[in-house]
Scaffold this motif. Sequence first.
Motif, PDB file in Angstrom:
ATOM      1  N   LYS A 486       0.850  -1.350  -0.202  1.00  2.00           N
ATOM      2  CA  LYS A 486      -0.022   0.077   0.132  1.00  2.00           C
ATOM      3  C   LYS A 486       0.862   1.360   0.041  1.00  2.00           C
ATOM      4  O   LYS A 486       2.112   1.062   0.023  1.00  2.00           O
ATOM      5  N   ASN A 487       0.200   2.476   0.223  1.00  3.02           N
ATOM      6  CA  ASN A 487       1.179   3.742   0.118  1.00  3.02           C
ATOM      7  C   ASN A 487       1.868   3.848   1.247  1.00  3.02           C
ATOM      8  O   ASN A 487       1.784   3.346   2.390  1.00  3.02           O
ATOM      9  N   PRO A 488       3.170   4.228   0.990  1.00  3.63           N
ATOM     10  CA  PRO A 488       4.353   4.197   1.801  1.00  3.63           C
ATOM     11  C   PRO A 488       4.002   5.492   2.937  1.00  3.63           C
ATOM     12  O   PRO A 488       3.426   6.094   2.640  1.00  3.63           O
ATOM     13  N   VAL A 489       4.464   5.263   4.265  1.00  5.04           N
ATOM     14  CA  VAL A 489       4.324   6.631   4.937  1.00  5.04           C
ATOM     15  C   VAL A 489       5.347   7.533   4.624  1.00  5.04           C
ATOM     16  O   VAL A 489       6.396   7.346   4.225  1.00  5.04           O
ATOM     17  N   LYS A 490       4.516   8.871   4.789  1.00  7.59           N
ATOM     18  CA  LYS A 490       5.234   9.938   4.265  1.00  7.59           C
ATOM     19  C   LYS A 490       5.981  10.495   5.915  1.00  7.59           C
ATOM     20  O   LYS A 490       5.499  10.682   6.391  1.00  7.59           O
ATOM     21  N   THR A 491       7.416  10.498   5.661  1.00  8.23           N
ATOM     22  CA  THR A 491       8.157  11.048   6.647  1.00  8.23           C
ATOM     23  C   THR A 491       9.449  11.525   6.285  1.00  8.23           C
ATOM     24  O   THR A 491       9.998  10.965   5.197  1.00  8.23           O
ATOM     25  N   ASP A 492      10.040  12.308   7.281  1.00 10.22           N
ATOM     26  CA  ASP A 492      11.574  12.432   6.804  1.00 10.22           C
ATOM     27  C   ASP A 492      12.539  11.604   7.453  1.00 10.22           C
ATOM     28  O   ASP A 492      13.657  11.619   7.424  1.00 10.22           O
ATOM     29  N   LYS A 493      11.811  10.559   8.209  1.00  9.44           N
ATOM     30  CA  LYS A 493      12.792   9.840   9.049  1.00  9.44           C
ATOM     31  C   LYS A 493      13.195   8.689   8.186  1.00  9.44           C
ATOM     32  O   LYS A 493      12.190   8.321   7.305  1.00  9.44           O
ATOM     33  N   LYS A 494      14.111   8.029   8.307  1.00  5.10           N
ATOM     34  CA  LYS A 494      14.862   6.810   7.510  1.00  5.10           C
ATOM     35  C   LYS A 494      13.925   5.555   8.060  1.00  5.10           C
ATOM     36  O   LYS A 494      14.220   5.322   9.346  1.00  5.10           O
ATOM     37  N   LEU A 495      13.148   5.317   7.242  1.00  4.95           N
ATOM     38  CA  LEU A 495      12.523   3.952   7.464  1.00  4.95           C
ATOM     39  C   LEU A 495      13.292   2.480   7.044  1.00  4.95           C
ATOM     40  O   LEU A 495      13.721   2.732   6.005  1.00  4.95           O
ATOM     41  N   PRO A 496      13.173   1.422   7.604  1.00  2.00           N
ATOM     42  CA  PRO A 496      13.615   0.237   7.168  1.00  2.00           C
ATOM     43  C   PRO A 496      13.269  -0.055   6.085  1.00  2.00           C
ATOM     44  O   PRO A 496      11.811   0.015   5.720  1.00  2.00           O
ATOM     45  N   THR A 497      13.681  -0.843   5.180  1.00  2.00           N
ATOM     46  CA  THR A 497      13.388  -1.221   3.683  1.00  2.00           C
ATOM     47  C   THR A 497      12.830  -2.501   3.542  1.00  2.00           C
ATOM     48  O   THR A 497      12.157  -2.971   2.851  1.00  2.00           O
ATOM     49  N   ASN A 498      13.183  -3.256   4.698  1.00  2.00           N
ATOM     50  CA  ASN A 498      12.225  -4.617   4.764  1.00  2.00           C
ATOM     51  C   ASN A 498      11.622  -4.981   5.766  1.00  2.00           C
ATOM     52  O   ASN A 498      11.996  -4.418   6.951  1.00  2.00           O
ATOM     53  N   GLU A 499      10.722  -5.849   5.763  1.00  2.00           N
ATOM     54  CA  GLU A 499       9.665  -6.020   6.847  1.00  2.00           C
ATOM     55  C   GLU A 499      10.364  -6.564   8.088  1.00  2.00           C
ATOM     56  O   GLU A 499      10.129  -5.986   9.182  1.00  2.00           O
ATOM     57  N   GLU A 500      11.382  -7.419   7.855  1.00  2.00           N
ATOM     58  CA  GLU A 500      11.972  -7.909   9.128  1.00  2.00           C
ATOM     59  C   GLU A 500      12.757  -6.773   9.947  1.00  2.00           C
ATOM     60  O   GLU A 500      12.555  -6.605  11.069  1.00  2.00           O
ATOM     61  N   SER A 501      13.424  -5.838   9.200  1.00  2.00           N
ATOM     62  CA  SER A 501      14.146  -4.915   9.965  1.00  2.00           C
ATOM     63  C   SER A 501      13.230  -3.869  10.748  1.00  2.00           C
ATOM     64  O   SER A 501      13.441  -3.242  11.586  1.00  2.00           O
ATOM     65  N   ALA A 502      12.027  -3.631   9.863  1.00  2.00           N
ATOM     66  CA  ALA A 502      10.938  -2.843  10.504  1.00  2.00           C
ATOM     67  C   ALA A 502      10.371  -3.418  11.608  1.00  2.00           C
ATOM     68  O   ALA A 502      10.306  -2.848  12.642  1.00  2.00           O
ATOM     69  N   ARG A 503      10.143  -4.641  11.614  1.00  2.00           N
ATOM     70  CA  ARG A 503       9.574  -5.500  12.887  1.00  2.00           C
ATOM     71  C   ARG A 503      10.546  -5.281  14.047  1.00  2.00           C
ATOM     72  O   ARG A 503      10.320  -5.029  15.283  1.00  2.00           O
ATOM     73  N   LYS A 504      11.908  -5.469  13.890  1.00  2.00           N
ATOM     74  CA  LYS A 504      13.049  -5.477  14.621  1.00  2.00           C
ATOM     75  C   LYS A 504      12.886  -3.715  15.371  1.00  2.00           C
ATOM     76  O   LYS A 504      12.917  -3.848  16.539  1.00  2.00           O
TER      77      LYS A 504
END
Length: 579
Positions: A486-504
């Motif tokens: 779905k639509n990516p979150v709009k933010t100036d913060k760097k967000l993880p590019t894969n699901e696993e690191s995002a979960r971590k």
Amino acid sequence: MAAYNNKSMEAEDLPKKRKHESSHWWEDDLEDKSTIKWNSLEHHGVMFPPLYQPHGMPILYNGEHVSLTPEQEEVATMWASVVGTEWETKEIFRKNFEKNWLRVLGENHTIKSLDGCDFKGIQAHIEAQRELRKARPTEEKKAEREIKQKIDEEMGYAIVDNVREKISNIIVEPPGLFRGRGQHPKAGYLKARLSPEDITINVGKGNKVPICPLPGHAWKNVTHNSTVTWLAFYKDPELTFSNVKYVYLSASSKFKGLNDKLKYEKARRLKEYIEGIRENYHGKIRSENALDRQLGSALYLIDKLALRVGNEKSEDEADTVGCCSLRVEHIKLEEDYHITLDFLGKDSMRYFNTVQIIPEVYENLKGFISGKDKENELFDLITTTSLNEYLKSFMEGLSAKVFRTYNASICLQQQLAKFNELDQTVEEKVKFYTDANREVAILCNHQKSTPKNFDAQMEKLQDKLKEKLDIIVMLEDHIKFLKNGKNPVKTDKKLPTNEESARKALARAKTTVKNMEIRLKMKDDNKTVALGTSKINYMDPRITVAWCKKEEVPIERIFPKTLRAKFIWAMYAEPSWQF
DNA sequence: TGATCTACTTAGCATAAGGTCC
DNA sequence: GGACCTTATGCTAAGTAGATCA
């Protein structure tokens, strides 16, 4: 099982210099009641604060410059340093200072009152000096620290029966203004500059007498009293009301540690007698004899509310009370067998508590109050001595203060025993301990004033927490995006590019939030409660050590370095140890 | 028997030291 | 590396309690 072992604790906590020298005194038989405290005692005596360096800043009196002698200037500087603090406006402090100040100025001096004096010049000088000190280059600070350490290394230790022990206070109190607490009638008096002629030194008979550090001076006296543990004492030659000041070994020494351990052992011994004692004082509460009823009722309050015994005080001290010195004005009988106690205790700390008591004591108190004026003593038939004598009839060495130690330790142990949840983080365990500690501190009425900027600090922490909570929401949305495209979150913060690191990252953020919430809650809960006093003086440290071992909490999270040194004898407690 | 003295523990606050964040 | 905040330590006042004195 244990979070740390005894061997490693010992190596870490023993002061470097004692490593080879100290005996494990706590493994010896403690019941040696001999009055001889040592066989040999050697030390370097005391040190004196640096002499006053005049700065030459004048003061104004009714707008006119007044120059002062160095002696007068020193006193003026003492006052300048309290300007802007609460002391400045405290009536007694002001009045007493003025009296002392005019005396130092001498008769026929231009200055006739404190009110007309303007100390702004000196204040500015003090402030400038403070700034200068703060701005010292790192090198200078380091060099200064090293000199201090060197002096401490040379002067700060005594040799007691061939063991090198740290001394707690080697520099005598500098001159200044007496800061008596509460409405102390002598607050604001001038504390004199001490000289060697005020100091009595205690050393072993065959041991070297310390060299007097000020040329042309000599110690007042040198004694060889092995029945006491002090190395020196002095009394302010000007302040007739002031107490004698002693120089002792530090809290980590054998002298202090041994007494501390004996104190807790005595409190543990009370466990065996407490049931009988309670039964007995309940009997006294119901006695026909008025004195017995007072004795029983007073002890009931000491036991139930952890009150201090309340010795008589002189006119020269602040009007504070404990149990035996309670006056009618300090107690209010409420509905349903409740009483409200409202009085100033030690350090003029207010004790304010409404509590339900047993009907028999309630009726007794009503009787003790009846026919008395508000300033009359509630327990007029007993004294602290008679109460302690009564206690001695049950157990050797028992006195009122043992009840505070006993009840504080029992309280901690009972609170800690409630810990049964699994998989708690260390942070949560520390909070659990702190909550138990707080129960004890409240019981003992250990208070502190709210820290400066408390509200601002809380607000800042809350802002940080909110920020983290926002990140959690963002990460959760981001994970949904990564999963469903779905639509990516709009933010100036760097967000993880894969699901696993995002979960971590999400898990990490959640832990941080949890810890922040715990810290925030603790800070707020402990806003006005002083936790340290009970930790240092009342709760048997073995309860804490045993709990930490059992629940795998690093002891450093509970006892800072100095407490680990003070309680070295307690570090060996097994996880199963019981008070 | 009460007052005073002595020796020790207990107490809160100020400040130095240490840690964290930018 | 400096500003800011927290924690630990130092300082000294204020208790307790037993001993001694008058």
